[in-house]
Design a protein around this motif. Structure first.
Motif, PDB file in Angstrom:
ATOM      1  N   ALA A 146       0.729  -1.101   0.209  1.00 20.80           N
ATOM      2  CA  ALA A 146      -0.182   0.149  -0.023  1.00 20.80           C
ATOM      3  C   ALA A 146       0.819   0.878  -0.358  1.00 20.80           C
ATOM      4  O   ALA A 146       0.698   2.131  -0.508  1.00 20.80           O
ATOM      5  N   GLY A 147       2.150   1.424   0.369  1.00 23.92           N
ATOM      6  CA  GLY A 147       2.697   2.406  -0.066  1.00 23.92           C
ATOM      7  C   GLY A 147       3.296   2.284  -0.356  1.00 23.92           C
ATOM      8  O   GLY A 147       4.652   3.734  -0.513  1.00 23.92           O
ATOM      9  N   GLU A 148       3.695   1.849  -1.739  1.00 27.05           N
ATOM     10  CA  GLU A 148       4.508   1.694  -2.555  1.00 27.05           C
ATOM     11  C   GLU A 148       4.331   3.615  -3.192  1.00 27.05           C
ATOM     12  O   GLU A 148       3.560   4.541  -3.351  1.00 27.05           O
ATOM     13  N   GLY A 149       4.989   4.477  -3.179  1.00 25.94           N
ATOM     14  CA  GLY A 149       4.989   5.438  -3.717  1.00 25.94           C
ATOM     15  C   GLY A 149       5.601   6.746  -3.172  1.00 25.94           C
ATOM     16  O   GLY A 149       5.264   7.930  -3.335  1.00 25.94           O
ATOM     17  N   GLU A 150       5.148   6.644  -2.075  1.00 27.03           N
ATOM     18  CA  GLU A 150       6.064   7.129  -0.824  1.00 27.03           C
ATOM     19  C   GLU A 150       7.216   7.459  -0.908  1.00 27.03           C
ATOM     20  O   GLU A 150       8.202   6.829  -1.132  1.00 27.03           O
ATOM     21  N   THR A 151       7.439   9.374  -0.615  1.00 23.69           N
ATOM     22  CA  THR A 151       9.117   9.583  -0.667  1.00 23.69           C
ATOM     23  C   THR A 151       9.793   8.772   0.350  1.00 23.69           C
ATOM     24  O   THR A 151       8.996   8.361   1.504  1.00 23.69           O
ATOM     25  N   ALA A 152      11.071   8.888   0.385  1.00 23.48           N
ATOM     26  CA  ALA A 152      11.784   8.121   1.648  1.00 23.48           C
ATOM     27  C   ALA A 152      11.370   8.752   3.328  1.00 23.48           C
ATOM     28  O   ALA A 152      11.706   8.035   4.548  1.00 23.48           O
ATOM     29  N   PHE A 153      11.071   9.822   2.824  1.00 21.06           N
ATOM     30  CA  PHE A 153      11.166  10.481   4.530  1.00 21.06           C
ATOM     31  C   PHE A 153       9.371  10.561   4.965  1.00 21.06           C
ATOM     32  O   PHE A 153       9.232  10.087   6.198  1.00 21.06           O
ATOM     33  N   GLU A 154       8.450  10.285   3.853  1.00 20.30           N
ATOM     34  CA  GLU A 154       6.866   9.618   4.453  1.00 20.30           C
ATOM     35  C   GLU A 154       6.874   7.652   5.204  1.00 20.30           C
ATOM     36  O   GLU A 154       5.964   7.846   5.151  1.00 20.30           O
ATOM     37  N   SER A 155       8.017   7.294   4.326  1.00 20.26           N
ATOM     38  CA  SER A 155       7.820   5.647   4.162  1.00 20.26           C
ATOM     39  C   SER A 155       7.275   5.591   5.278  1.00 20.26           C
ATOM     40  O   SER A 155       8.047   5.526   6.228  1.00 20.26           O
ATOM     41  N   ARG A 156       5.841   4.666   5.374  1.00 18.33           N
ATOM     42  CA  ARG A 156       5.408   4.017   6.262  1.00 18.33           C
ATOM     43  C   ARG A 156       6.410   2.294   6.744  1.00 18.33           C
ATOM     44  O   ARG A 156       6.476   2.186   7.756  1.00 18.33           O
ATOM     45  N   TYR A 157       7.325   2.669   5.828  1.00 20.74           N
ATOM     46  CA  TYR A 157       8.128   1.040   6.129  1.00 20.74           C
ATOM     47  C   TYR A 157       9.473   1.198   6.833  1.00 20.74           C
ATOM     48  O   TYR A 157      10.050   0.388   7.469  1.00 20.74           O
ATOM     49  N   VAL A 158       9.753   2.156   6.890  1.00 22.86           N
ATOM     50  CA  VAL A 158      11.431   2.667   8.158  1.00 22.86           C
ATOM     51  C   VAL A 158      10.867   1.889   8.992  1.00 22.86           C
ATOM     52  O   VAL A 158      11.690   1.680  10.355  1.00 22.86           O
ATOM     53  N   ALA A 159       9.532   2.303   9.910  1.00 28.22           N
ATOM     54  CA  ALA A 159       9.494   1.650  11.309  1.00 28.22           C
ATOM     55  C   ALA A 159       8.721   0.195  11.337  1.00 28.22           C
ATOM     56  O   ALA A 159       9.360  -0.093  12.468  1.00 28.22           O
ATOM     57  N   GLU A 160       9.740  -1.007  10.245  1.00 30.38           N
ATOM     58  CA  GLU A 160       9.288  -2.006   9.826  1.00 30.38           C
ATOM     59  C   GLU A 160      11.111  -2.762  11.186  1.00 30.38           C
ATOM     60  O   GLU A 160      10.948  -3.472  11.034  1.00 30.38           O
ATOM     61  N   GLY A 161      11.882  -1.795  11.078  1.00 36.83           N
ATOM     62  CA  GLY A 161      13.177  -1.692  11.377  1.00 36.83           C
ATOM     63  C   GLY A 161      13.986  -1.650   9.749  1.00 36.83           C
ATOM     64  O   GLY A 161      15.375  -1.841  10.493  1.00 36.83           O
ATOM     65  N   ILE A 162      13.659  -0.374   9.317  1.00 36.46           N
ATOM     66  CA  ILE A 162      14.656  -0.362   8.421  1.00 36.46           C
ATOM     67  C   ILE A 162      15.807   0.099   8.418  1.00 36.46           C
ATOM     68  O   ILE A 162      15.171   1.086   9.515  1.00 36.46           O
ATOM     69  N   ASN A 163      17.072  -0.252   7.955  1.00 37.54           N
ATOM     70  CA  ASN A 163      17.753   0.338   8.535  1.00 37.54           C
ATOM     71  C   ASN A 163      18.494   1.525   7.616  1.00 37.54           C
ATOM     72  O   ASN A 163      18.454   1.625   6.262  1.00 37.54           O
ATOM     73  N   ARG A 164      18.661   2.891   8.068  1.00 38.40           N
ATOM     74  CA  ARG A 164      18.341   4.157   7.071  1.00 38.40           C
ATOM     75  C   ARG A 164      20.164   4.493   7.114  1.00 38.40           C
ATOM     76  O   ARG A 164      20.753   5.560   8.239  1.00 38.40           O
ATOM     77  N   ILE A 165      20.620   4.650   6.175  1.00 41.96           N
ATOM     78  CA  ILE A 165      22.150   4.622   6.188  1.00 41.96           C
ATOM     79  C   ILE A 165      22.761   6.401   5.918  1.00 41.96           C
ATOM     80  O   ILE A 165      22.433   6.277   4.519  1.00 41.96           O
ATOM     81  N   HIS A 166      23.251   6.744   6.491  1.00 42.10           N
ATOM     82  CA  HIS A 166      23.528   7.861   6.072  1.00 42.10           C
ATOM     83  C   HIS A 166      24.795   7.872   4.350  1.00 42.10           C
ATOM     84  O   HIS A 166      25.786   7.017   5.518  1.00 42.10           O
ATOM     85  N   GLN A 167      24.780   8.078   3.925  1.00 43.91           N
ATOM     86  CA  GLN A 167      25.760   8.110   2.931  1.00 43.91           C
ATOM     87  C   GLN A 167      26.936   9.682   2.339  1.00 43.91           C
ATOM     88  O   GLN A 167      27.934   9.327   1.444  1.00 43.91           O
ATOM     89  N   GLY A 168      26.466  10.298   3.094  1.00 48.84           N
ATOM     90  CA  GLY A 168      26.922  11.658   3.398  1.00 48.84           C
ATOM     91  C   GLY A 168      26.109  12.507   1.785  1.00 48.84           C
ATOM     92  O   GLY A 168      25.413  12.358   1.688  1.00 48.84           O
ATOM     93  N   ASP A 169      26.635  13.899   2.366  1.00 48.15           N
ATOM     94  CA  ASP A 169      26.335  14.810   1.637  1.00 48.15           C
ATOM     95  C   ASP A 169      24.377  14.851   1.235  1.00 48.15           C
ATOM     96  O   ASP A 169      23.721  14.973   0.788  1.00 48.15           O
ATOM     97  N   GLY A 170      24.181  14.806   2.736  1.00 52.51           N
ATOM     98  CA  GLY A 170      22.528  14.735   3.186  1.00 52.51           C
ATOM     99  C   GLY A 170      22.188  13.536   2.424  1.00 52.51           C
ATOM    100  O   GLY A 170      20.518  13.315   2.231  1.00 52.51           O
ATOM    101  N   ASP A 171      22.453  12.194   1.807  1.00 47.12           N
ATOM    102  CA  ASP A 171      22.120  11.342   0.709  1.00 47.12           C
ATOM    103  C   ASP A 171      21.571  10.249   2.113  1.00 47.12           C
ATOM    104  O   ASP A 171      22.619   9.582   2.614  1.00 47.12           O
ATOM    105  N   TYR A 172      20.612   9.046   1.748  1.00 47.14           N
ATOM    106  CA  TYR A 172      20.985   7.689   2.745  1.00 47.14           C
ATOM    107  C   TYR A 172      20.197   6.994   1.976  1.00 47.14           C
ATOM    108  O   TYR A 172      19.817   7.325   0.644  1.00 47.14           O
ATOM    109  N   ALA A 173      20.321   5.952   1.900  1.00 46.04           N
ATOM    110  CA  ALA A 173      20.326   4.676   1.481  1.00 46.04           C
ATOM    111  C   ALA A 173      19.503   3.612   2.293  1.00 46.04           C
ATOM    112  O   ALA A 173      19.521   4.045   3.943  1.00 46.04           O
ATOM    113  N   PHE A 174      18.703   2.296   2.103  1.00 46.09           N
ATOM    114  CA  PHE A 174      18.221   2.027   3.312  1.00 46.09           C
ATOM    115  C   PHE A 174      18.449   0.279   3.301  1.00 46.09           C
ATOM    116  O   PHE A 174      18.624  -0.069   1.822  1.00 46.09           O
TER     117      PHE A 174
END
Length: 222
Positions: A146-174
């Motif tokens: 259901a959450g497909e298309g949400e931005t990385a900022f608003e994604s409901r799936y980060v709360a599932e325990g997804i790691n938010r990895i800082h890549q530098g220069d304000g960029d993140y990977a997951f």
């Protein structure tokens, strides 16, 4: 005051770590149809579920009730090792945790690094050995994707325990498991969520896009 109802729930080692680190505050589990409406006493299919049916029939409980976590474990006590995993009278839980008599696979092998414990499956964990207690704060039903298309900022799936990895220069990977930069990470949390779901439930389940129970929780003191 009535006793708060508790139910067991299974979590893998990576998800246990995510709960302990405060990264996981929700779990999604496939709805198994048909299920019985407890109030009406009739079967419900996917086309018949509404807010009240959802709240009243979730097999994991309703807001205010609790879930005790079953995880892979080991207890170095002869009475426990021989089964049926009843708590020995001479076992102090706090002391067992402190001295390594009671350990969990999610934490690694300390202090038994030299002697590999024979881990007990999470399904066999008794209530007394559980160290994590969760209080349900919300329950709903939605499609798996259901959450497909949400931005990385608003994604409901980060709360599932997804790691938010800082890549530098304000960029993140997951990534669902890795917490450090490296190959295999995703730029979209949705893709990391897909990897997590497929790793547990298989690609066919993902492609079916089933209805899922969405159980939000907070950790409380056991």
């Amino acid at each position: 005051m009535p006793e708060i109802k508790e139910r067991p729930i299974l979590f893998s080692a990576p998800m246990v770590r995510a709960i302990l680190e405060g990264r996981k505050t929700v779990t999604r589990r496939a709805v198994k149809f048909p299920f019985i409406d407890r109030a009406a006493g009739c079967e419900l299919s996917g086309n018949e579920i509404g807010p009240e049916e959802i709240r009243n029939n979730c097999p994991y409980g309703v807001p205010g009730q609790r879930l005790w976590v079953r995880e892979t474990w080991y207890c170095d006590h002869f009475e426990v090792m021989r089964g049926p995993y009843l708590k020995p009278d001479d076992l102090d839980i706090r002391e067992a945790l402190d001295d390594g008599t009671l350990v969990y696979a999610a934490d690694g092998l300390t202090p038994y690094e030299a002697d590999q414990p024979i881990w007990k499956p999470s399904i066999h964990m008794p209530r007394w050995a559980s160290r994590i207690l969760l209080e349900i704060t919300d329950v709903r039903v939605e499609r798996l994707q259901a959450g497909e298309g949400e931005t990385a900022f608003e994604s409901r799936y980060v709360a599932e325990g997804i790691n938010r990895i800082h890549q530098g220069d304000g960029d993140y990977a997951f990534h669902p498991f890795k917490s450090e930069p490296g190959p295999g990470s995703w730029t979209d949390p949705f893709d990391a969520w897909r990897e997590l779901w497929v790793g547990i439930n298989g690609a066919e389940s993902w492609n079916a896009n089933p209805w899922v129970w969405v159980v939000e929780f907070k950790r409380v003191t056991p």
